[in-house]
Design a protein around this motif. Structure first.
Motif, mmCIF file in Angstrom:
data_model
loop_
_atom_site.group_PDB
_atom_site.id
_atom_site.type_symbol
_atom_site.label_atom_id
_atom_site.label_comp_id
_atom_site.label_asym_id
_atom_site.label_seq_id
_atom_site.Cartn_x
_atom_site.Cartn_y
_atom_site.Cartn_z
ATOM 1 N N LEU A 1 9.441 -1.815 -0.459
ATOM 2 C CA LEU A 1 9.403 -0.576 0.331
ATOM 3 C C LEU A 1 8.604 0.517 -0.408
ATOM 4 C CD1 LEU A 1 10.393 0.822 2.911
ATOM 5 C CD2 LEU A 1 12.445 1.527 1.631
ATOM 6 N N SER A 2 8.722 0.548 -1.699
ATOM 7 C CA SER A 2 7.992 1.541 -2.503
ATOM 8 C C SER A 2 6.487 1.288 -2.443
ATOM 9 C CB SER A 2 8.503 1.481 -3.951
ATOM 10 O OG SER A 2 7.786 2.366 -4.756
ATOM 11 N N ILE A 3 6.097 0.014 -2.510
ATOM 12 C CA ILE A 3 4.660 -0.335 -2.434
ATOM 13 C C ILE A 3 4.119 0.022 -1.062
ATOM 14 C CG2 ILE A 3 3.033 -2.254 -2.456
ATOM 15 C CD1 ILE A 3 4.880 -3.624 -4.516
ATOM 16 N N GLN A 4 4.937 -0.317 -0.063
ATOM 17 C CA GLN A 4 4.511 -0.031 1.301
ATOM 18 C C GLN A 4 4.372 1.477 1.511
ATOM 19 O OE1 GLN A 4 7.070 -1.949 4.104
ATOM 20 N NE2 GLN A 4 5.526 -2.016 5.721
ATOM 21 N N THR A 5 5.288 2.227 0.917
ATOM 22 C CA THR A 5 5.214 3.694 1.028
ATOM 23 C C THR A 5 3.950 4.236 0.365
ATOM 24 O OG1 THR A 5 7.623 3.794 0.991
ATOM 25 C CG2 THR A 5 6.440 5.833 0.517
ATOM 26 N N SER A 6 3.582 3.692 -0.752
ATOM 27 C CA SER A 6 2.377 4.143 -1.480
ATOM 28 C C SER A 6 1.119 3.872 -0.662
ATOM 29 C CB SER A 6 2.318 3.443 -2.838
ATOM 30 O OG SER A 6 1.149 3.796 -3.522
ATOM 31 N N LEU A 7 1.071 2.704 -0.015
ATOM 32 C CA LEU A 7 -0.110 2.357 0.789
ATOM 33 C C LEU A 7 -0.221 3.260 2.017
ATOM 34 C CD1 LEU A 7 0.093 -1.556 0.611
ATOM 35 C CD2 LEU A 7 -1.527 -0.066 -0.605
ATOM 36 N N MET A 8 0.958 3.466 2.655
ATOM 37 C CA MET A 8 0.923 4.331 3.843
ATOM 38 C C MET A 8 0.570 5.768 3.463
ATOM 39 S SD MET A 8 3.971 3.223 6.415
ATOM 40 C CE MET A 8 3.863 1.725 7.379
ATOM 41 N N ALA A 9 1.004 6.210 2.305
ATOM 42 C CA ALA A 9 0.703 7.579 1.869
ATOM 43 C C ALA A 9 -0.795 7.779 1.742
ATOM 44 C CB ALA A 9 1.413 7.860 0.548
ATOM 45 N N GLN A 10 -1.510 6.752 1.234
ATOM 46 C CA GLN A 10 -2.968 6.855 1.106
ATOM 47 C C GLN A 10 -3.628 6.921 2.489
ATOM 48 O OE1 GLN A 10 -4.360 3.630 -1.326
ATOM 49 N NE2 GLN A 10 -2.981 4.155 -3.063
ATOM 50 N N ALA A 11 -3.057 6.136 3.396
ATOM 51 C CA ALA A 11 -3.630 6.132 4.760
ATOM 52 C C ALA A 11 -3.391 7.459 5.463
ATOM 53 C CB ALA A 11 -3.043 4.987 5.569
ATOM 54 N N VAL A 12 -2.234 8.043 5.260
ATOM 55 C CA VAL A 12 -1.913 9.335 5.898
ATOM 56 C C VAL A 12 -2.787 10.435 5.329
ATOM 57 C CG1 VAL A 12 -0.102 11.091 6.146
ATOM 58 C CG2 VAL A 12 0.435 8.673 6.494
ATOM 59 N N GLU A 13 -3.087 10.362 4.019
ATOM 60 C CA GLU A 13 -3.946 11.381 3.407
ATOM 61 C C GLU A 13 -5.339 11.353 4.041
ATOM 62 O OE1 GLU A 13 -3.812 10.613 -0.768
ATOM 63 O OE2 GLU A 13 -2.190 12.043 -1.115
ATOM 64 N N GLN A 14 -5.765 10.161 4.462
ATOM 65 C CA GLN A 14 -7.126 10.034 5.019
ATOM 66 C C GLN A 14 -7.150 10.306 6.524
ATOM 67 O OE1 GLN A 14 -8.590 6.160 3.949
ATOM 68 N NE2 GLN A 14 -8.526 6.578 1.747
ATOM 69 N N GLU A 15 -6.143 9.803 7.263
ATOM 70 C CA GLU A 15 -6.212 9.874 8.717
ATOM 71 C C GLU A 15 -5.176 10.804 9.327
ATOM 72 O OE1 GLU A 15 -6.246 5.995 10.473
ATOM 73 O OE2 GLU A 15 -7.550 5.165 8.922
ATOM 74 N N GLY A 16 -4.153 11.182 8.618
ATOM 75 C CA GLY A 16 -3.173 12.130 9.122
ATOM 76 C C GLY A 16 -2.327 11.550 10.247
ATOM 77 N N PHE A 17 -2.080 12.415 11.271
ATOM 78 C CA PHE A 17 -1.214 12.005 12.379
ATOM 79 C C PHE A 17 -1.781 10.836 13.156
ATOM 80 C CE2 PHE A 17 0.444 16.312 11.788
ATOM 81 C CZ PHE A 17 1.805 16.071 11.860
ATOM 82 N N HIS A 18 -3.115 10.706 13.146
ATOM 83 C CA HIS A 18 -3.731 9.622 13.902
ATOM 84 C C HIS A 18 -3.234 8.273 13.386
ATOM 85 C CE1 HIS A 18 -6.697 7.425 16.199
ATOM 86 N NE2 HIS A 18 -7.104 6.815 15.064
ATOM 87 N N TYR A 19 -3.117 8.146 12.075
ATOM 88 C CA TYR A 19 -2.638 6.869 11.489
ATOM 89 C C TYR A 19 -1.179 6.622 11.855
ATOM 90 C CZ TYR A 19 -1.056 3.462 8.073
ATOM 91 O OH TYR A 19 -0.473 2.364 7.492
ATOM 92 N N LEU A 20 -0.376 7.678 11.765
ATOM 93 C CA LEU A 20 1.055 7.502 12.021
ATOM 94 C C LEU A 20 1.310 7.100 13.468
ATOM 95 C CD1 LEU A 20 2.458 10.579 10.061
ATOM 96 C CD2 LEU A 20 2.555 8.184 9.381
ATOM 97 N N GLU A 21 0.504 7.599 14.375
ATOM 98 C CA GLU A 21 0.716 7.266 15.776
ATOM 99 C C GLU A 21 0.243 5.850 16.091
ATOM 100 O OE1 GLU A 21 -1.340 10.293 17.797
ATOM 101 O OE2 GLU A 21 0.227 11.823 17.492
ATOM 102 N N GLN A 22 -0.687 5.338 15.298
ATOM 103 C CA GLN A 22 -1.239 4.016 15.567
ATOM 104 C C GLN A 22 -0.489 2.907 14.799
ATOM 105 O OE1 GLN A 22 -3.635 3.447 17.803
ATOM 106 N NE2 GLN A 22 -3.750 5.653 18.282
ATOM 107 N N VAL A 23 0.221 3.247 13.715
ATOM 108 C CA VAL A 23 0.793 2.205 12.856
ATOM 109 C C VAL A 23 2.012 1.545 13.520
ATOM 110 C CG1 VAL A 23 2.415 3.717 11.634
ATOM 111 C CG2 VAL A 23 1.497 1.710 10.479
ATOM 112 N N ASP A 24 2.208 0.243 13.241
ATOM 113 C CA ASP A 24 3.369 -0.510 13.764
ATOM 114 C C ASP A 24 4.557 -0.280 12.801
ATOM 115 O OD1 ASP A 24 5.137 -2.194 14.929
ATOM 116 O OD2 ASP A 24 4.071 -4.060 14.450
#
Length: 550
Positions: free
Chosen positions: A40-63
């Motif tokens: 879960l920690s690794i997954q959180t780190s990866l998602m954090a990088q994606a959110v920094e780049q794409e913001g809300f757009h990534y969160l709305e698209q992610v499964d």
């Protein structure tokens, strides 16, 4: 003991097995929890990088299936949540994982839900702009998992129980097999575990001590049995219930006891009221003694309680044979009564005739008659007293002087002294005697010859015959007196040697005599070890045969 060992092994095996299963399940649960938290920690780190780049757009698209994604502003306000509306969520600044992420860049926490059926894993990552991205994962608790595993756990329990039963039974048998085959008489000859050596040494020592004590006890028992077996008195030992414990041979013969009587009530004590009463007194802690007729003997019975530290354990009963003493006492009483009677009769006669003479009313002819009567009764009384004194001397049992006696001369003197009585009754007396010398007491030998010859004359018929014979055989000296007198009845033959006994009392009164002659003969024969045989028929005569051992 087998059951205890079996139960201990079975319960221990089951306890260890169940404990091991629970420990393994707990370890696996925590291991996989840590692994999930790390992922879960690794997954959180990866998602954090994606959110920094794409913001809300990534969160709305992610499964986000299986995950709850929350984006939190630096002040704790929720910017985004994958499960709940932002307006419904409160400030998250105080959450443990959020505080830790703000402080160190990342944070983790685990919290249980209110239902205690789930627990939540949280992992948070601080972004470059100061916001915090948090992922959470729900995880079932270990109790839920155990509940889900119940069928498998039940199967495991059944298999484990069967296995434990088999192992416990086998091990308990193996453990106890050497002990069951243990030879306690020879402890060190057993093939057993080394750990049992101290026990075997104790057993060996114990067996040695027991053997010594048993040997000593057996020795004491044999000594006791030997002592009581030599006792002429009967001895019986009973326990506090009156049951037979031990007895000696004298008591066994007296009470008709056998070895099978040990441990039972004594029949004689049940049948004999007196013995029953004295036994009850002894078992009631009382000393008692009485004289009973037991069997055909007179016995003085004494009973004494037996005590130990715990109290009375039984009683000992002694039987003293007093038959002879009782008989002698009876004879003594009869003797005293008879002597009193025998002395009273001549004394009364003497008194009566003397009184008549003293009165001066008697004629000269009567004086002569009375004087003769007084003389005869005085002579009879003197003879009676002399016989009594002689019997008293014999009863004393003192040392009897013996010397070589010419019995032939002694018999001739006695026969000569009886010539006057022989002439008075017109009896024909013949004497046939060998020359015999014998070592004995002259006075007692003279009493034997005189009393037998005197009786043969006294109890003979008018003009009867008396034959006196003395013969010297190689091993014996035989003295025989044969008469043709009144004879003796068969029933009286055994009693004629008793003191004052007369076979025909009416006839005896006529011929006189003290009734002690044959009693003196009996004692005199005993002193010389001689025997007498009586052969007689009523009204045909009597033969007295005395045999002296050489």
């Amino acid at each position: 003991m087998t059951k205890k060992i079996f139960r201990a092994i079975f319960l221990s095996t089951m306890g260890i097995l169940l404990g091991s299963v629970l420990l393994i399940l707990g370890y696996l649960f925590h291991y996989f929890s840590d692994l999930q938290l790390e992922q879960l920690s690794i997954q959180t780190s990866l998602m954090a990088q994606a959110v920094e780049q794409e913001g809300f757009h990534y969160l709305e698209q992610v499964d986000s299936r299986g995950l709850r994604i929350t984006w939190i502003a630096p002040d704790g306000e929720v910017l985004y949540d994958s499960e709940s509306a932002v307006g419904q969520l409160g400030n998250h600044a105080d959450r443990e994982e959020v505080r830790e992420a703000k402080k160190t860049g990342s944070g983790q926490s685990i919290r249980h839900s209110d239902t205690v059926t789930q627990r939540l894993l949280y992992s948070a990552q601080r972004l470059a702009d100061g916001t915090v991205l948090r992922l959470s994962l729900s995880q079932q608790t270990i109790w839920v998992l155990l509940g889900q595993l119940t069928p498998w756990m039940g199967l495991l329990f059944i298999l484990s129980s069967l296995g434990s039963l088999f192992i416990a039974k086998r091990i308990s048998r193996k453990l106890l097999e050497p002990l069951e085959k243990l030879d306690l008489e020879k402890p060190f000859e057993n093939d057993v575990y080394v750990e049992l050596s101290p026990l075997l040494r104790r057993l060996e020592l114990h067996q040695t001590q027991l053997a010594e004590k048993e040997s000593l006890l057996q020795q004491k028992r044999e000594e006791f049995d030997t002592i009581i077996s030599k006792m002429k008195e009967g001895m019986v030992i009973v326990d506090k219930g009156g049951y037979l414990v031990s007895y000696n041979s004298a008591a066994g013969q007296l009470l008709e006891l056998e070895k099978s009587s040990i441990g039972h009530l004594i029949p004689a004590f049940s049948r004999h009221i007196g013995l029953k009463e004295i036994l009850e007194a002894g078992l009631a802690d009382q000393k008692a003694e009485r004289i009973f007729e037991v069997g055909d003997r007179q016995s003085k019975v004494l009973i004494r309680p037996i005590w130990a530290e715990a109290g009375q354990t039984g009683a000992v009963i002694l039987f003293f044979d007093v038959t002879e003493q009782h008989y002698l006492d009876k004879i003594r009483r009869e003797f005293t009564a008879t002597v009193s009677h025998e002395l009273r009769t001549p004394l009364h006669i003497l008194f009566g005739y003397s009184e008549m003479l003293q009165s001066g009313l008697t004629s000269p002819d009567s004086v002569q008659i009375f004087s003769t009567k007084i003389y005869q009764e005085s002579k009879r009384m003197i003879q009676l007293i002399e016989d009594i004194l002689q019997l008293a001397q014999l009863d004393e049992g003192g040392r009897i002087h013996k010397e070589v006696v010419n019995i032939t001369s002694l018999v001739e003197q006695v026969v000569t002294g009886l010539n006057e009585k022989v002439k008075q009754k017109g009896i024909s007396l013949t004497l046939k005697a060998d020359t015999v010398y014998y070592k004995g007491n002259p006075t007692l030998l003279q009493s034997i010859v005189y009393n037998l010859c005197d009786n043969a004359i006294k109890y003979n018929k008018e003009n009867g015959l008396v034959s006196v014979e003395l013969s010297d055989n190689q091993d014996t000296v035989v003295f025989r007196v044969v008469d043709t007198g009144l004879g003796i009845a068969e029933a009286d033959k055994e009693r004629i040697f008793e003191r004052f006994y007369r076979a025909d009392k009416s006839r005896s009164k006529q011929v006189g005599g003290t009734g002690l002659g044959l009693s003196i003969v009996k004692y005199a024969l005993q002193v010389h070890g001689a025997s007498i045989e009586v052969d007689s028929l009523l009204d045909q005569g009597t033969t007295m045969t005395v045999t002296f051992p050489v």
